[in-house]
Design a protein around this motif. Structure first.
Motif, PDB file in Angstrom:
ATOM      1  N   GLN A 402       1.059  -1.334  -0.332  1.00 34.32           N
ATOM      2  CA  GLN A 402      -0.142   0.269   0.355  1.00 34.32           C
ATOM      3  C   GLN A 402       1.053   1.067   0.010  1.00 34.32           C
ATOM      4  N   GLY A 403       1.659   1.486   0.859  1.00 32.58           N
ATOM      5  CA  GLY A 403       3.400   2.519  -0.012  1.00 32.58           C
ATOM      6  C   GLY A 403       3.096   2.641   1.828  1.00 32.58           C
ATOM      7  N   LEU A 404       4.463   3.116   2.469  1.00 37.23           N
ATOM      8  CA  LEU A 404       5.107   3.163   3.783  1.00 37.23           C
ATOM      9  C   LEU A 404       6.027   4.054   3.527  1.00 37.23           C
ATOM     10  N   VAL A 405       6.000   4.676   4.951  1.00 36.03           N
ATOM     11  CA  VAL A 405       7.486   6.042   4.720  1.00 36.03           C
ATOM     12  C   VAL A 405       7.996   5.410   6.161  1.00 36.03           C
ATOM     13  N   LEU A 406       8.922   4.992   5.304  1.00 39.37           N
ATOM     14  CA  LEU A 406      10.161   4.794   6.850  1.00 39.37           C
ATOM     15  C   LEU A 406      10.386   5.758   7.422  1.00 39.37           C
ATOM     16  N   PRO A 407      10.286   6.391   8.645  1.00 39.09           N
ATOM     17  CA  PRO A 407      11.160   7.691   9.447  1.00 39.09           C
ATOM     18  C   PRO A 407      12.003   7.254   9.970  1.00 39.09           C
ATOM     19  N   GLY A 408      13.138   8.696   9.521  1.00 37.62           N
ATOM     20  CA  GLY A 408      14.058   8.782   9.827  1.00 37.62           C
ATOM     21  C   GLY A 408      14.533   8.855  10.792  1.00 37.62           C
ATOM     22  N   GLU A 409      15.895   8.766  11.873  1.00 39.81           N
ATOM     23  CA  GLU A 409      16.027   9.307  12.839  1.00 39.81           C
ATOM     24  C   GLU A 409      16.784   9.996  13.052  1.00 39.81           C
ATOM     25  N   ARG A 410      16.623  11.164  14.050  1.00 29.54           N
ATOM     26  CA  ARG A 410      17.734  12.269  14.481  1.00 29.54           C
ATOM     27  C   ARG A 410      17.602  12.092  16.336  1.00 29.54           C
ATOM     28  N   GLU A 411      18.880  13.224  16.947  1.00 32.17           N
ATOM     29  CA  GLU A 411      18.745  13.406  18.017  1.00 32.17           C
ATOM     30  C   GLU A 411      18.932  15.186  18.199  1.00 32.17           C
ATOM     31  N   ARG A 482      12.488   9.500  35.537  1.00 37.05           N
ATOM     32  CA  ARG A 482      12.155   9.870  36.902  1.00 37.05           C
ATOM     33  C   ARG A 482      12.577  11.298  36.613  1.00 37.05           C
ATOM     34  N   SER A 483      12.757  12.170  35.694  1.00 36.40           N
ATOM     35  CA  SER A 483      12.976  13.956  36.074  1.00 36.40           C
ATOM     36  C   SER A 483      12.049  14.576  36.048  1.00 36.40           C
ATOM     37  N   ILE A 484      11.008  13.810  35.383  1.00 36.35           N
ATOM     38  CA  ILE A 484       9.793  14.863  35.498  1.00 36.35           C
ATOM     39  C   ILE A 484       8.961  14.803  36.737  1.00 36.35           C
ATOM     40  N   ARG A 485       9.078  13.779  37.908  1.00 40.24           N
ATOM     41  CA  ARG A 485       8.671  13.512  39.056  1.00 40.24           C
ATOM     42  C   ARG A 485       8.295  14.859  39.784  1.00 40.24           C
ATOM     43  N   GLN A 486       7.534  15.298  39.867  1.00 39.49           N
ATOM     44  CA  GLN A 486       6.411  16.684  40.750  1.00 39.49           C
ATOM     45  C   GLN A 486       6.980  17.613  39.793  1.00 39.49           C
ATOM     46  N   ALA A 487       7.554  17.554  38.488  1.00 41.31           N
ATOM     47  CA  ALA A 487       7.774  18.882  37.069  1.00 41.31           C
ATOM     48  C   ALA A 487       7.124  18.407  36.101  1.00 41.31           C
ATOM     49  N   MET A 488       6.264  18.042  35.688  1.00 33.74           N
ATOM     50  CA  MET A 488       5.660  17.833  34.677  1.00 33.74           C
ATOM     51  C   MET A 488       5.312  19.667  34.031  1.00 33.74           C
ATOM     52  N   GLY A 489       5.306  19.508  32.925  1.00 28.51           N
ATOM     53  CA  GLY A 489       5.913  20.692  32.192  1.00 28.51           C
ATOM     54  C   GLY A 489       6.963  21.244  32.564  1.00 28.51           C
ATOM     55  N   THR A 490       7.457  21.465  33.091  1.00 28.54           N
ATOM     56  CA  THR A 490       8.657  21.387  32.465  1.00 28.54           C
ATOM     57  C   THR A 490      10.125  21.481  31.592  1.00 28.54           C
ATOM     58  N   VAL A 491      11.081  19.990  31.810  1.00 25.16           N
ATOM     59  CA  VAL A 491      11.904  19.535  31.371  1.00 25.16           C
ATOM     60  C   VAL A 491      11.519  18.908  29.592  1.00 25.16           C
ATOM     61  N   ASP A 492      10.217  18.328  29.640  1.00 23.76           N
ATOM     62  CA  ASP A 492       9.633  17.156  29.059  1.00 23.76           C
ATOM     63  C   ASP A 492       8.766  18.570  28.212  1.00 23.76           C
ATOM     64  N   PHE A 493       8.560  19.493  28.307  1.00 21.72           N
ATOM     65  CA  PHE A 493       7.962  20.921  27.295  1.00 21.72           C
ATOM     66  C   PHE A 493       8.940  21.091  26.226  1.00 21.72           C
ATOM     67  N   HIS A 494      10.013  21.364  26.856  1.00 22.24           N
ATOM     68  CA  HIS A 494      11.421  22.254  26.775  1.00 22.24           C
ATOM     69  C   HIS A 494      11.924  21.116  25.860  1.00 22.24           C
ATOM     70  N   ASP A 495      11.714  19.972  26.177  1.00 20.92           N
ATOM     71  CA  ASP A 495      12.572  18.840  25.322  1.00 20.92           C
ATOM     72  C   ASP A 495      12.045  19.034  23.423  1.00 20.92           C
ATOM     73  N   VAL A 496      10.065  18.427  23.410  1.00 19.41           N
ATOM     74  CA  VAL A 496       9.358  18.616  22.531  1.00 19.41           C
ATOM     75  C   VAL A 496       9.355  19.462  21.364  1.00 19.41           C
ATOM     76  N   ILE A 497       9.434  20.615  22.187  1.00 21.03           N
ATOM     77  CA  ILE A 497      10.289  22.474  21.675  1.00 21.03           C
ATOM     78  C   ILE A 497      10.850  21.536  20.498  1.00 21.03           C
ATOM     79  N   ASP A 498      11.702  21.300  21.649  1.00 20.88           N
ATOM     80  CA  ASP A 498      13.817  22.054  20.804  1.00 20.88           C
ATOM     81  C   ASP A 498      13.524  20.716  20.477  1.00 20.88           C
ATOM     82  N   PHE A 499      13.105  19.648  20.448  1.00 24.42           N
ATOM     83  CA  PHE A 499      13.183  18.809  19.103  1.00 24.42           C
ATOM     84  C   PHE A 499      12.733  18.748  17.773  1.00 24.42           C
ATOM     85  N   LEU A 500      11.685  19.885  17.822  1.00 17.54           N
ATOM     86  CA  LEU A 500      10.638  19.810  16.467  1.00 17.54           C
ATOM     87  C   LEU A 500      10.934  21.493  15.936  1.00 17.54           C
ATOM     88  N   GLU A 501      11.851  22.080  16.872  1.00 15.96           N
ATOM     89  CA  GLU A 501      12.662  23.668  16.411  1.00 15.96           C
ATOM     90  C   GLU A 501      13.519  22.683  15.342  1.00 15.96           C
TER      91      GLU A 501
END
Length: 660
Positions: A402-411, A482-501
């Motif tokens: 049917q057609g698939l796209v293989l994702p590319g890995e990034r860091e 464990r880095s976001i324990r009682q710190a949700m919305g901090t470094v996890d938020f930064h990470d998804v935005i930084d990865f996107l950018e």
């Protein structure tokens, strides 16, 4: 891949292998739009290089387990009332014979070492509930008295009035004459007409009481049955487990692992020499430490459990992970950076990789040195392989056609220098393509390398999809989790935005001026948090989200501990991590998706969030799926899954059109 192509998503379940390694049996299943349910059968493949063939022809046959002598296979099949029962079929094929007739269906089961009996767990409904009284509708049942801190579970409903108990039953002969429907006849007054017999033997109930038993395993000599016990707490959550041994002759119970061991037990396995192995995680002195849990392989010895694996090196916590005894060693599944490998562990703790690479192992079985694995890859949802010989199936071929796209890995290196690992999937062509940021659930879960329908459908529609495993995810060590324990919305938020950018900046095919964001469960949480703090997105989809930790405590099936551990209990601290507390900042058009029977992230999380958006004038819509729970996107009715995809694509077509 189009939405309707989910009917080609064939998954392969945990296999079982003959004692001499001559053949393997496994279950394959897929969503079927016509039947509007998951369908599948058992398959047999002769080793080392036979051609797989269907062994059964049921609607949804699952969980095969070969008898100790390899002559028969026990498995689960729904009966006429839709309840899972154990059936037994000759290993070479034939008509299956029903072995159990449990009113509420069978959970787990195990063969006795001599192959003569089956132990199984089944929920035992309180009299007067769940159809135990013919004609008594649920709305006419007596009220439920709830005294514990838990009362329901996602995908099940109420708990306390139907505990799971252990039963023992003789294995029926697969060669016996079948039972026949009694013909009508005139009978003496007062004599009841005979009913059709369904099973050959009557089950013996070995346990009783309010506790629920699970994970049954016979001891090597067959004299006892091991099981973990779950008891509903009266005051505060306790994630630790008790393991008991039940006499196979009379159900006499003795404790072999106490709660004081501070372990939460996932699986019990008995090796041929009688050694008891556990897959378990430590719960800490507070007995609720579950964030990035230290899941390990333990041996249950005379002086207590002995840990064989290092949870910071091997992460055994992937859903479906289990143990296989092989000789004096054990096989386990370890997740890392989006993959799940098969690892051999000796009794002195030495480890060796058995099956790895760009795979996600979903199950395994061994006989001697012959090992079979069920696994997924970037271009297949499920296959079976013989270790050191290669694939035995090719269920992924129709989807590849049917057609698939293989994702590319990034860091990407984040703003604080932290590495963020993930992927990007891009349509064919030069672009620039609009971009959708996907956020996974959990939080202690991860995106993997397996074929992912969510990504493929979006790419087929013309979107580039960016997704990563931010801090809080699994597969990168416990400190990462464990880095976001009682710190949700901090470094996890930064990470998804930084990865996107970072990904957008490094790929000219991606249009950073046209972006959307979506996620489910914890991904719904982080999506809602993101659009309250970043207004670049043309639209958002908040699905089955953890949106208000205050009300979550009293409504979710995990509310007694989840929020307390992740966001804390101080009102100010909770508000600092709550999407509901900052909903007034949201300006992004938002589609809220949820299911009526979601007890993990209850519907009120969605309705209150949606109502707040509407009240303040933010463009919003809500789509609620009847009869579905938290697992809609993975195990919901196939038609609902396609309808959800349709709604998602319509939303993006309006707010993030592919043609700019």
């Amino acid at each position: 891949m189009r939405a309707a192509d989910i009917d080609k998503l064939v998954s392969v379940g945990r296999p079982t292998i003959a004692p001499d390694g001559a053949f393997a049996v496994f279950a394959a299943s897929r969503p079927d739009l016509t039947a509007n349910r998951a369908v599948g059968q058992l398959w047999r493949v002769d080793l080392p290089d036979g051609t797989p063939r269907r062994l059964t022809r049921g609607v949804s046959d699952t969980a095969p387990r070969l008898a100790p002598d390899g002559a028969a296979v026990a498995f689960l099949r729904a009966d006429a009332k839709g309840k899972a029962q154990v059936f037994v079929v000759a290993a070479g094929g034939g008509e299956p014979v029903q072995a159990t007739d449990a009113r509420a269906g069978v959970g787990s089961f195990a063969w006795s070492p001599d192959g003569a009996r089956l132990a199984y767990t089944a929920r035992t409904p309180e009299q007067g509930r769940y159809g135990t009284v013919e004609g008594l509708e649920p709305i006419a049942e007596a009220p439920r008295r709830i005294t514990g801190i838990r009362w329901h579970a996602n995908g099940l409903g109420y708990l306390a009035d139907r505990p799971a108990h252990v039963f023992l039953i003789d294995v029926p002969s697969v060669d016996a004459e079948p039972f026949y429907e009694p013909a009508p006849a005139v009978r003496p007054e007062g004599e009841d007409a005979p009913k059709k017999q369904l099973v050959a033997a009557e089950a013996v109930q070995l346990t009783s009481g309010a506790g629920s038993y699970g994970g049954v395993a016979f001891t090597a000599d067959g004299s006892e049955i091991l099981a973990a016990v779950d008891e509903i707490e009266t005051d505060r959550r306790d994630l630790s487990s008790r393991v008991v041994a039940l006499s196979a002759d009379g159900g006499t119970e003795r404790e072999v692992l106490a709660r004081t061991a501070l372990l939460s037990v996932d699986e019990i396995v008995v090796a041929s020499d009688g050694t008891v192995a556990l897959q378990a995680s430590g719960v800490g002195e507070g007995r609720v430490d579950f964030i990035a849990p230290a899941v390990g392989l333990y041996l249950l010895e005379a002086d207590g459990p002995r840990l064989l694996t290092d949870p910071d090196v091997l992460d055994l916590g992937e859903v479906g992970s289990h143990i296989t005894a092989v000789g004096d060693d054990f096989l386990v599944q370890s997740r890392s950076r989006g993959t799940v490998s098969l690892v051999r562990v000796s009794r002195d703790g030495a480890t060796a990789s058995v099956f790895d690479g760009d795979v996600e192992v979903a199950g395994h079985a061994a006989a001697g040195e012959r090992i079979v694995v069920a696994y997924a890859t970037p271009d297949s949802f499920g296959e079976l392989a013989l270790v050191d010989r290669g694939a035995l199936t090719d269920f992924g071929a129709p989807l590849r056609a049917q057609g698939l796209v293989l994702p590319g890995e990034r860091e990407i290196t984040g703003r604080d220098g932290y590495p963020i690992h993930g992927w990007v999937a891009v349509p064919a062509g030069e672009g620039p393509f609009p971009v959708i940021l996907q956020i996974h659930g959990g939080p202690y879960a991860s995106y993997g390398i397996h074929l992912f329908d969510e990504t493929q459908v979006l790419v087929d529609a013309g979107y580039a999809v960016v997704y990563c495993n931010p801090r809080g995810s699994a597969g990168y060590g416990r400190a990462h989790g464990r880095s976001i324990r009682q710190a949700m919305g901090t470094v996890d938020f930064h990470d998804v935005i930084d990865f996107l950018e970072g990904v957008v900046a490094g790929d000219e095919r991606l249009d950073g001026a046209r972006v959307g964001v979506m996620g489910g469960s914890y991904g719904g949480y982080l999506t809602a948090w993101t659009i309250a703090h970043d207004h670049r997105f043309a639209g958002a989809i908040v699905e089955r989200g953890f949106l208000d930790p205050v009300s979550f405590q009293g409504t979710s099936d995990i509310g007694s501990f989840f929020g307390d551990e992740y966001v804390g209990v101080d009102p100010v601290q909770m508000a600092a991590q709550s999407p509901m507390a900052v909903v007034d900042r949201v300006r992004t058009p938002t589609l809220v998706l949820h299911s009526e029977l979601d007890y993990r992230c209850p519907l009120e999380q969605a309705t209150r969030y949606y109502a707040a958006l509407k009240r303040q004038g933010t463009e919003a819509e809500m789509l609620v799926f009847p009869g579905e729970d938290h697992e809609l996107t993975r195990a919901g009715q196939p038609r609902h899954r396609v309808q959800r995809f349709d709604a998602v694509l319509q939303w993006w077509a309006r707010h993030l059109p592919v043609t700019g």
